[in-house]
Design an enzyme around this catalytic site. Sequence first.
Site, mmCIF file in Angstrom:
data_model
loop_
_atom_site.group_PDB
_atom_site.id
_atom_site.type_symbol
_atom_site.label_atom_id
_atom_site.label_comp_id
_atom_site.label_asym_id
_atom_site.label_seq_id
_atom_site.Cartn_x
_atom_site.Cartn_y
_atom_site.Cartn_z
ATOM 1 N N GLY A 11 0.747 -1.332 0.144
ATOM 2 C CA GLY A 11 0.084 0.086 -0.077
ATOM 3 C C GLY A 11 0.952 1.476 -0.059
ATOM 4 C CB ILE A 13 2.033 4.570 4.654
ATOM 5 C CG1 ILE A 13 0.998 5.711 4.662
ATOM 6 C CG2 ILE A 13 3.082 4.716 5.698
ATOM 7 C CD1 ILE A 13 0.049 6.084 5.725
ATOM 8 C CG ASP A 32 -1.214 -5.817 0.564
ATOM 9 O OD1 ASP A 32 -2.298 -5.683 0.017
ATOM 10 O OD2 ASP A 32 -0.409 -4.603 1.130
ATOM 11 C CG ASP A 66 -7.677 -11.505 3.999
ATOM 12 O OD1 ASP A 66 -7.464 -10.750 5.058
ATOM 13 O OD2 ASP A 66 -8.729 -11.335 3.047
ATOM 14 C CE LYS A 97 -5.933 4.792 2.176
ATOM 15 N NZ LYS A 97 -4.691 5.836 1.649
ATOM 16 C CB SER A 137 -5.724 7.175 12.206
ATOM 17 O OG SER A 137 -6.231 8.371 11.723
ATOM 18 C CB ALA A 138 -4.644 12.429 13.435
ATOM 19 C CE1 TYR A 161 -8.900 3.635 8.969
ATOM 20 C CE2 TYR A 161 -9.220 6.025 9.582
ATOM 21 C CZ TYR A 161 -8.220 4.899 9.308
ATOM 22 O OH TYR A 161 -6.953 5.066 8.900
ATOM 23 C CE LYS A 165 -6.379 2.163 11.225
ATOM 24 N NZ LYS A 165 -4.901 1.329 10.924
ATOM 25 C CG PHE A 191 -1.455 14.472 12.630
ATOM 26 C CD1 PHE A 191 -0.919 13.311 13.405
ATOM 27 C CD2 PHE A 191 -2.483 15.319 13.190
ATOM 28 C CE1 PHE A 191 -1.022 13.475 14.779
ATOM 29 C CE2 PHE A 191 -2.635 15.219 14.582
ATOM 30 C CZ PHE A 191 -2.090 14.401 15.383
HETATM 31 P P1 NAD Z 1 -3.230 1.493 1.922
HETATM 32 O O1 NAD Z 1 -4.748 1.196 1.640
HETATM 33 O O2 NAD Z 1 -2.632 2.207 0.565
HETATM 34 O O3 NAD Z 1 -2.556 0.201 2.351
HETATM 35 C C1 NAD Z 1 -3.009 -0.708 3.310
HETATM 36 C C2 NAD Z 1 -2.705 -1.985 2.588
HETATM 37 O O4 NAD Z 1 -3.109 -2.980 3.241
HETATM 38 C C3 NAD Z 1 -3.246 -2.361 1.156
HETATM 39 O O5 NAD Z 1 -2.136 -2.750 0.217
HETATM 40 C C4 NAD Z 1 -4.349 -3.503 1.430
HETATM 41 O O6 NAD Z 1 -4.294 -4.195 0.323
HETATM 42 C C5 NAD Z 1 -3.795 -4.221 2.402
HETATM 43 N N1 NAD Z 1 -4.860 -4.629 3.449
HETATM 44 C C6 NAD Z 1 -5.916 -4.555 3.734
HETATM 45 N N2 NAD Z 1 -6.604 -5.267 4.534
HETATM 46 C C7 NAD Z 1 -5.801 -6.463 4.455
HETATM 47 C C8 NAD Z 1 -5.917 -7.819 4.949
HETATM 48 N N3 NAD Z 1 -6.894 -7.982 5.538
HETATM 49 N N4 NAD Z 1 -4.876 -8.545 4.512
HETATM 50 C C9 NAD Z 1 -3.976 -8.149 4.152
HETATM 51 N N5 NAD Z 1 -3.592 -6.995 3.537
HETATM 52 C C10 NAD Z 1 -4.468 -5.940 3.738
HETATM 53 O O7 NAD Z 1 -3.339 2.621 2.965
HETATM 54 P P2 NAD Z 1 -2.120 3.407 3.552
HETATM 55 O O8 NAD Z 1 -2.438 4.838 3.279
HETATM 56 O O9 NAD Z 1 -0.782 2.673 3.312
HETATM 57 O O10 NAD Z 1 -2.461 3.343 5.075
HETATM 58 C C11 NAD Z 1 -1.726 2.284 5.891
HETATM 59 C C12 NAD Z 1 -2.142 2.157 7.250
HETATM 60 O O11 NAD Z 1 -2.079 3.324 7.869
HETATM 61 C C13 NAD Z 1 -3.760 1.681 7.468
HETATM 62 O O12 NAD Z 1 -3.929 1.027 8.409
HETATM 63 C C14 NAD Z 1 -4.499 3.134 7.588
HETATM 64 O O13 NAD Z 1 -5.718 3.007 8.321
HETATM 65 C C15 NAD Z 1 -3.474 3.973 8.284
HETATM 66 N N6 NAD Z 1 -3.295 5.425 8.184
HETATM 67 C C16 NAD Z 1 -3.606 6.068 6.899
HETATM 68 C C17 NAD Z 1 -3.485 7.260 6.844
HETATM 69 C C18 NAD Z 1 -3.575 7.898 5.292
HETATM 70 O O14 NAD Z 1 -4.087 8.884 5.342
HETATM 71 N N7 NAD Z 1 -3.064 7.350 4.439
HETATM 72 C C19 NAD Z 1 -3.808 8.083 7.913
HETATM 73 C C20 NAD Z 1 -3.650 7.528 9.169
HETATM 74 C C21 NAD Z 1 -3.661 6.027 9.344
HETATM 75 C C1 UD1 Z 2 -9.389 11.922 6.651
HETATM 76 C C2 UD1 Z 2 -10.611 11.277 7.579
HETATM 77 C C3 UD1 Z 2 -9.682 10.569 8.719
HETATM 78 C C4 UD1 Z 2 -8.321 9.580 8.166
HETATM 79 C C5 UD1 Z 2 -7.649 10.621 7.148
HETATM 80 C C6 UD1 Z 2 -6.706 9.778 6.472
HETATM 81 C C7 UD1 Z 2 -12.802 12.004 7.637
HETATM 82 C C8 UD1 Z 2 -13.887 12.633 8.429
HETATM 83 N N1 UD1 Z 2 -11.598 11.825 8.297
HETATM 84 O O1 UD1 Z 2 -8.933 12.976 7.550
HETATM 85 O O2 UD1 Z 2 -10.355 9.495 9.775
HETATM 86 O O3 UD1 Z 2 -7.491 9.269 9.149
HETATM 87 O O4 UD1 Z 2 -8.622 11.070 5.972
HETATM 88 O O5 UD1 Z 2 -7.138 9.008 5.542
HETATM 89 O O6 UD1 Z 2 -13.139 11.503 6.551
HETATM 90 N N2 UD1 Z 2 -11.650 18.373 1.845
HETATM 91 C C9 UD1 Z 2 -12.513 19.131 0.916
HETATM 92 N N3 UD1 Z 2 -12.899 18.564 -0.259
HETATM 93 C C10 UD1 Z 2 -12.487 17.100 -0.747
HETATM 94 C C11 UD1 Z 2 -11.743 16.462 0.416
HETATM 95 C C12 UD1 Z 2 -11.547 16.984 1.464
HETATM 96 O O7 UD1 Z 2 -12.739 20.447 1.126
HETATM 97 O O8 UD1 Z 2 -12.907 16.719 -1.563
HETATM 98 C C13 UD1 Z 2 -11.228 18.751 3.013
HETATM 99 C C14 UD1 Z 2 -11.988 18.098 4.366
HETATM 100 O O9 UD1 Z 2 -13.084 18.687 4.741
HETATM 101 C C15 UD1 Z 2 -10.925 18.363 5.362
HETATM 102 C C16 UD1 Z 2 -9.413 18.380 4.525
HETATM 103 O O10 UD1 Z 2 -9.967 18.678 3.163
HETATM 104 O O11 UD1 Z 2 -10.853 19.719 5.864
HETATM 105 C C17 UD1 Z 2 -8.711 17.183 4.562
HETATM 106 O O12 UD1 Z 2 -9.345 16.331 4.256
HETATM 107 P P1 UD1 Z 2 -8.997 14.536 3.787
HETATM 108 O O13 UD1 Z 2 -7.840 14.480 2.993
HETATM 109 O O14 UD1 Z 2 -10.441 13.539 3.616
HETATM 110 O O15 UD1 Z 2 -8.321 14.367 5.389
HETATM 111 P P2 UD1 Z 2 -9.180 14.431 6.724
HETATM 112 O O16 UD1 Z 2 -10.336 14.780 6.929
HETATM 113 O O17 UD1 Z 2 -8.107 15.147 7.683
#
Ligand code: NAD
Ligand code: UD1
Length: 350
Positions: A11, A13, A32, A66, A97, A137-138, A161, A165, A191
């Site tokens: 994925g 990150i 994955d 999985d 997510k 997550s935040a 979601y 977490k 964040f």
């Molecule tokens: P992503 O969806 O790109 O990566 C998650 C990976 O997990 C994917 O490759 C997916 O195929 C795999 N996956 C999901 N369920 C699975 C399962 N049951 N078994 C095996 N593989 C599985 O997401 P990301 O943005 O890389 O996020 C990684 C982690 O960080 C997630 O847990 C997400 O909740 C958390 N997180 C992400 C953000 C963000 O904004 N990207 C913010 C806060 C927390």
């Molecule tokens: C969202 C999730 C949060 C998750 C994070 C990372 C919600 C309420 N929160 O956070 O749980 O951990 O993503 O995956 O969904 N925005 C627009 N237009 C858009 C999209 C977003 O104005 O089309 C604004 C939103 O209102 C927000 C900011 O952009 O103020 C960031 O949004 P987003 O990228 O979805 O992140 P978070 O809301 O911080």
Amino acid sequence: MKSILITGGAGFIGSHTCLLLLEKGYIIFIVDSFINSSDQSIERISTILKKQGINIEGRIYLIKGDLKKKCDIEKVFEMSFTLQKNIECVIHFAGLKSVFDSVRKPINYWENNVNGTINLLKVMEKYNCRNIVFSSSATVYKINTSEPVGENDPCQPVNPYGNTKLAIEKFLNDLYKSQPNSWRIACLRYFNPVGAHESGLLGECPLNRPNNLYPRITRVAIGKIDKIKIFGLDWPTRDGTCIRDYIHVMDIAEGHLLTLDHLLKEKSQFLTLNLGTGKGTSVIELIRKFEKVNNVKIPFSFDKRRIGDSPFVVADNSLAMSILNWTPKKNIDDACRDGWNWQLKNPNGF
Ligand code: NAD
Ligand code: UD1
């Protein structure tokens, strides 16, 4: 060298973190299900490292599996034992997510994120691996309005979601307390991770239409979405749009490496750390910044507020900085440039 299991390593990150782990010489096992990714990200990691002249032969194992199936996880641990490359630590990224989907399909989210983690921890215990870094997550924090949020601030997620977490964090804490001097656990609360690897070969590639702001901006820039709808212009912020803490994905990845170093050299502990920059950027500021850095136009209009949004989500990152000796090295300009470079070079993803 140490062997690390990366769940969800294909994925967004996870793949950037795998790249850094391989650069540092670790052996990695990736499991994955590809529910939100493809194995192409792993191919790209190999390409980048090859260009850097880094040999990864015998250091990367990709297993389609999985976490909902305990036997899939057991297979990976068995494999590491057979190869005499026993897994010492797990970095647990795998999870669903999307806040939006989680509201519609809470069973999927609880089953995948929580059951998947329980399965993982059962197998880890069986194979005597008691070191884990968990992607939190935040979103676990209670909505606040104007102050950077610290690790001890109240938690109160507002969607399924976020509930999964926080539930996993609590489960990990129960486990830690149940066996004193045994587990080393770090929950990293990210964040808003954005940007991409500077090569343009690795970046965010969700399989479905993204709901988050940053990947929508890059899709507007490439012409796949018409415009950004900004959710609310009446928030109590400097320009009326919401403020977030956007952090470059490579800084997040580096935070994992430092957490791993820290955990493996310290005694048993339970750590919770914010990974953010401590700096807030509004929606309009991010759009303007992206336009300026990349010399592109991002049309936008205003829409009503999105349910569950908070006006201000910025990290107090002082604990991570002091414990890990970590400092985010990249700024929002870098994130805008790298994310656009990735999108331009890969208009249709991998
Ligand atoms: P992503 O969806 O790109 O990566 C998650 C990976 O997990 C994917 O490759 C997916 O195929 C795999 N996956 C999901 N369920 C699975 C399962 N049951 N078994 C095996 N593989 C599985 O997401 P990301 O943005 O890389 O996020 C990684 C982690 O960080 C997630 O847990 C997400 O909740 C958390 N997180 C992400 C953000 C963000 O904004 N990207 C913010 C806060 C927390
Ligand atoms: C969202 C999730 C949060 C998750 C994070 C990372 C919600 C309420 N929160 O956070 O749980 O951990 O993503 O995956 O969904 N925005 C627009 N237009 C858009 C999209 C977003 O104005 O089309 C604004 C939103 O209102 C927000 C900011 O952009 O103020 C960031 O949004 P987003 O990228 O979805 O992140 P978070 O809301 O911080």
